[in-house]
Design a protein around this motif. Structure first.
Motif, mmCIF file in Angstrom:
data_model
loop_
_atom_site.group_PDB
_atom_site.id
_atom_site.type_symbol
_atom_site.label_atom_id
_atom_site.label_comp_id
_atom_site.label_asym_id
_atom_site.label_seq_id
_atom_site.Cartn_x
_atom_site.Cartn_y
_atom_site.Cartn_z
ATOM 1 N N VAL A 32 -6.373 11.115 -1.262
ATOM 2 C CA VAL A 32 -6.557 9.695 -1.565
ATOM 3 C C VAL A 32 -5.718 8.866 -0.599
ATOM 4 C CG1 VAL A 32 -4.716 9.772 -3.305
ATOM 5 C CG2 VAL A 32 -6.421 7.946 -3.383
ATOM 6 N N HIS A 33 -6.258 7.748 -0.170
ATOM 7 C CA HIS A 33 -5.527 6.838 0.715
ATOM 8 C C HIS A 33 -4.407 6.149 -0.049
ATOM 9 C CE1 HIS A 33 -7.071 5.949 4.864
ATOM 10 N NE2 HIS A 33 -7.887 6.918 4.478
ATOM 11 N N GLN A 34 -3.296 5.946 0.632
ATOM 12 C CA GLN A 34 -2.168 5.252 0.018
ATOM 13 C C GLN A 34 -2.546 3.832 -0.373
ATOM 14 O OE1 GLN A 34 0.729 5.595 3.139
ATOM 15 N NE2 GLN A 34 1.243 7.723 2.672
ATOM 16 N N ASP A 94 12.035 12.154 13.080
ATOM 17 C CA ASP A 94 13.056 11.916 12.069
ATOM 18 C C ASP A 94 13.124 10.451 11.630
ATOM 19 O OD1 ASP A 94 13.908 11.104 14.557
ATOM 20 O OD2 ASP A 94 16.023 11.554 14.168
ATOM 21 N N ARG A 95 12.266 9.601 12.215
ATOM 22 C CA ARG A 95 12.317 8.176 11.885
ATOM 23 C C ARG A 95 10.967 7.629 11.449
ATOM 24 N NH1 ARG A 95 14.522 5.909 17.354
ATOM 25 N NH2 ARG A 95 13.279 7.679 18.084
ATOM 26 N N LEU A 96 10.028 8.515 11.184
ATOM 27 C CA LEU A 96 8.722 8.046 10.729
ATOM 28 C C LEU A 96 8.856 7.378 9.366
ATOM 29 C CD1 LEU A 96 6.258 10.934 11.664
ATOM 30 C CD2 LEU A 96 6.290 8.609 12.579
ATOM 31 N N PRO A 97 8.237 6.229 9.156
ATOM 32 C CA PRO A 97 8.302 5.568 7.847
ATOM 33 C C PRO A 97 7.547 6.372 6.801
ATOM 34 C CG PRO A 97 6.705 4.482 9.260
ATOM 35 C CD PRO A 97 7.416 5.486 10.130
ATOM 36 N N ARG A 98 7.743 5.990 5.563
ATOM 37 C CA ARG A 98 7.095 6.700 4.459
ATOM 38 C C ARG A 98 5.579 6.701 4.612
ATOM 39 N NH1 ARG A 98 8.298 8.265 -0.724
ATOM 40 N NH2 ARG A 98 6.609 8.183 -2.235
ATOM 41 N N THR A 99 5.027 5.586 5.086
ATOM 42 C CA THR A 99 3.579 5.497 5.261
ATOM 43 C C THR A 99 3.090 6.373 6.411
ATOM 44 O OG1 THR A 99 3.914 3.533 6.638
ATOM 45 C CG2 THR A 99 3.422 3.184 4.295
ATOM 46 N N GLY A 100 4.027 6.899 7.208
ATOM 47 C CA GLY A 100 3.645 7.754 8.320
ATOM 48 C C GLY A 100 3.537 9.208 7.941
ATOM 49 N N ARG A 101 3.704 9.534 6.672
ATOM 50 C CA ARG A 101 3.620 10.919 6.208
ATOM 51 C C ARG A 101 2.752 11.000 4.952
ATOM 52 N NH1 ARG A 101 7.598 14.104 8.680
ATOM 53 N NH2 ARG A 101 9.204 12.920 9.782
ATOM 54 N N ILE A 102 2.245 12.184 4.684
ATOM 55 C CA ILE A 102 1.453 12.414 3.478
ATOM 56 C C ILE A 102 2.405 12.623 2.309
ATOM 57 C CG2 ILE A 102 -0.120 14.017 2.326
ATOM 58 C CD1 ILE A 102 -1.424 14.549 5.003
ATOM 59 N N GLN A 103 2.184 11.898 1.232
ATOM 60 C CA GLN A 103 3.045 11.998 0.060
ATOM 61 C C GLN A 103 2.405 12.946 -0.967
ATOM 62 O OE1 GLN A 103 6.049 10.500 0.172
ATOM 63 N NE2 GLN A 103 5.397 9.825 2.208
ATOM 64 N N PRO A 104 3.088 14.055 -1.312
ATOM 65 C CA PRO A 104 2.533 14.988 -2.289
ATOM 66 C C PRO A 104 3.033 14.699 -3.705
ATOM 67 C CG PRO A 104 4.409 16.007 -1.217
ATOM 68 C CD PRO A 104 4.288 14.600 -0.655
ATOM 69 N N ALA A 105 2.200 14.992 -4.673
ATOM 70 C CA ALA A 105 2.578 14.900 -6.087
ATOM 71 C C ALA A 105 1.652 15.819 -6.862
ATOM 72 C CB ALA A 105 2.467 13.470 -6.603
ATOM 73 N N VAL A 106 2.165 16.403 -7.933
ATOM 74 C CA VAL A 106 1.357 17.288 -8.771
ATOM 75 C C VAL A 106 1.325 16.738 -10.183
ATOM 76 C CG1 VAL A 106 1.157 19.598 -9.778
ATOM 77 C CG2 VAL A 106 1.809 19.338 -7.380
ATOM 78 N N HIS A 107 0.126 16.612 -10.722
ATOM 79 C CA HIS A 107 -0.058 16.143 -12.095
ATOM 80 C C HIS A 107 -1.357 16.736 -12.616
ATOM 81 C CE1 HIS A 107 0.512 13.508 -15.555
ATOM 82 N NE2 HIS A 107 -0.792 13.233 -15.499
ATOM 83 N N ALA A 108 -1.327 17.195 -13.872
ATOM 84 C CA ALA A 108 -2.513 17.748 -14.530
ATOM 85 C C ALA A 108 -3.117 18.876 -13.692
ATOM 86 C CB ALA A 108 -3.548 16.664 -14.795
ATOM 87 N N ARG A 109 -2.245 19.747 -13.184
ATOM 88 C CA ARG A 109 -2.664 20.913 -12.398
ATOM 89 C C ARG A 109 -3.521 20.510 -11.201
ATOM 90 N NH1 ARG A 109 -4.554 26.104 -15.608
ATOM 91 N NH2 ARG A 109 -4.167 26.908 -13.503
ATOM 92 N N THR A 110 -3.109 19.420 -10.568
ATOM 93 C CA THR A 110 -3.802 18.906 -9.391
ATOM 94 C C THR A 110 -2.768 18.437 -8.376
ATOM 95 O OG1 THR A 110 -5.676 18.155 -10.746
ATOM 96 C CG2 THR A 110 -5.469 17.222 -8.539
ATOM 97 N N PHE A 144 -1.945 16.069 -5.483
ATOM 98 C CA PHE A 144 -2.383 14.824 -4.877
ATOM 99 C C PHE A 144 -1.711 14.688 -3.516
ATOM 100 C CE2 PHE A 144 -3.005 14.290 -9.337
ATOM 101 C CZ PHE A 144 -4.140 13.510 -9.457
ATOM 102 N N LEU A 145 -2.534 14.504 -2.498
ATOM 103 C CA LEU A 145 -2.025 14.209 -1.166
ATOM 104 C C LEU A 145 -2.454 12.793 -0.833
ATOM 105 C CD1 LEU A 145 -2.724 17.544 0.769
ATOM 106 C CD2 LEU A 145 -0.610 16.785 -0.361
ATOM 107 N N SER A 146 -1.461 11.900 -0.772
ATOM 108 C CA SER A 146 -1.711 10.492 -0.506
ATOM 109 C C SER A 146 -1.308 10.199 0.934
ATOM 110 C CB SER A 146 -0.909 9.619 -1.483
ATOM 111 O OG SER A 146 -1.067 8.253 -1.190
ATOM 112 N N GLY A 147 -2.298 9.854 1.748
ATOM 113 C CA GLY A 147 -2.001 9.662 3.159
ATOM 114 C C GLY A 147 -2.734 8.480 3.751
ATOM 115 N N ALA A 148 -2.836 8.502 5.074
ATOM 116 C CA ALA A 148 -3.516 7.443 5.809
ATOM 117 C C ALA A 148 -4.447 8.073 6.832
ATOM 118 C CB ALA A 148 -2.485 6.533 6.487
ATOM 119 N N ARG A 149 -5.074 7.236 7.632
ATOM 120 C CA ARG A 149 -6.084 7.727 8.568
ATOM 121 C C ARG A 149 -5.554 8.808 9.492
ATOM 122 N NH1 ARG A 149 -7.564 3.923 13.421
ATOM 123 N NH2 ARG A 149 -5.561 4.833 14.047
#
Length: 241
Positions: A89-91, A138-154, A156-161
């Motif tokens: 999913v896109h951020q 080492d200086r990439l902003p948060r939006t420059g990386r894929i953010q992972p999270a796990v919920h309901a046995r899924t 989630f990779l939240s990223g950008a183009r």
């Protein structure tokens, strides 16, 4: 690349979402929860190739949720861990993982679709991100990386183009190089690539989230022919008297 998919329009409260699932399912691809232990995504050539296409599709579809059911895949003897589904999913969409159970319940009566990807465009934007990472890892902003999270046995990779494009290229590389390895012909898994550098850096000296990509031909191996070898095997000639 053209990918067969199924489109759903579930609602969560007042909001409606567009959710796309691959069809048929990736039955020979599995994913272990990387938030608990070592994350490992392992699949056959078809599964990894289509997953690369789904990452590419997600990169250029900021208003679409890509759901890849993997928990019901054919189980493997490894890796030891908790199997999870995958959501891309896109951020900018702002979808919270806690919303997912309500959306998942609404994934009924989907509509067949064909989605297209542009491999050249994906490779170009992936190269842009890799170049940026080389210079400012080492200086990439948060939006420059894929953010992972796990919920309901899924997972989630939240990223950008660009980050999803980079992930697409890496998964596609695993699909192409995995069958060439000598271990693949023996039915073993082959570690081919990693998404770890696309994820956030570890906090302090702690361990960060790791997500590696492996190839394994699904059993039985009678169907598997390594690239470069003829799929037709000549019958042994009769022994001369």
């Amino acid at each position: 690349m053209r990918l067969r998919a199924e489109e759903f329009r579930p609602r969560a409260g007042r909001h409606a979402f567009r959710v796309v699932q691959p069809r048929p399912a990736l039955r020979h691809t599995t994913l272990v929860d990387p938030m608990r232990d070592w994350g490992y995504l392992v699949g056959d050539h078809d599964g990894l190739a289509r997953l690369a296409g789904l990452f590419s599709f997600a990169a250029y579809s900021p208003h679409t949720v890509v759901h890849v059911p993997l928990r019901q895949s054919i189980p493997r003897d490894f890796p030891q861990g908790v199997p999870v589904d995958l959501v891309l999913v896109h951020q900018t969409l702002g979808l919270r993982p806690s919303t997912w159970p309500a959306l998942r319940r609404g994934l009924i009566q989907g509509v067949p679709r064909t989605v297209r990807t542009d491999e050249r465009r994906t490779a170009r934007h992936a190269a842009d991100w890799e170049d940026l990472w080389e210079r400012r890892w080492d200086r990439l902003p948060r939006t420059g990386r894929i953010q992972p999270a796990v919920h309901a046995r899924t997972l989630f990779l939240s990223g950008a183009r660009d980050t999803f494009a980079a992930a697409s290229v890496r998964v596609g590389r695993a699909a192409g190089s995995g069958p060439l390895h000598t271990r693949a012909a023996k039915g073993h898994d082959v570690l081919c690539a990693s998404l770890t550098t696309l994820l956030p850096l570890p906090l302090s000296r702690g361990r960060g989230t790791e997500l590696d990509i492996g190839f394994q031909a699904y059993p039985p191996l009678a169907h598997f022919t390594p690239p470069g070898r003829s799929a037709r095997r000549r019958r042994p000639t009769a022994v001369s008297p």
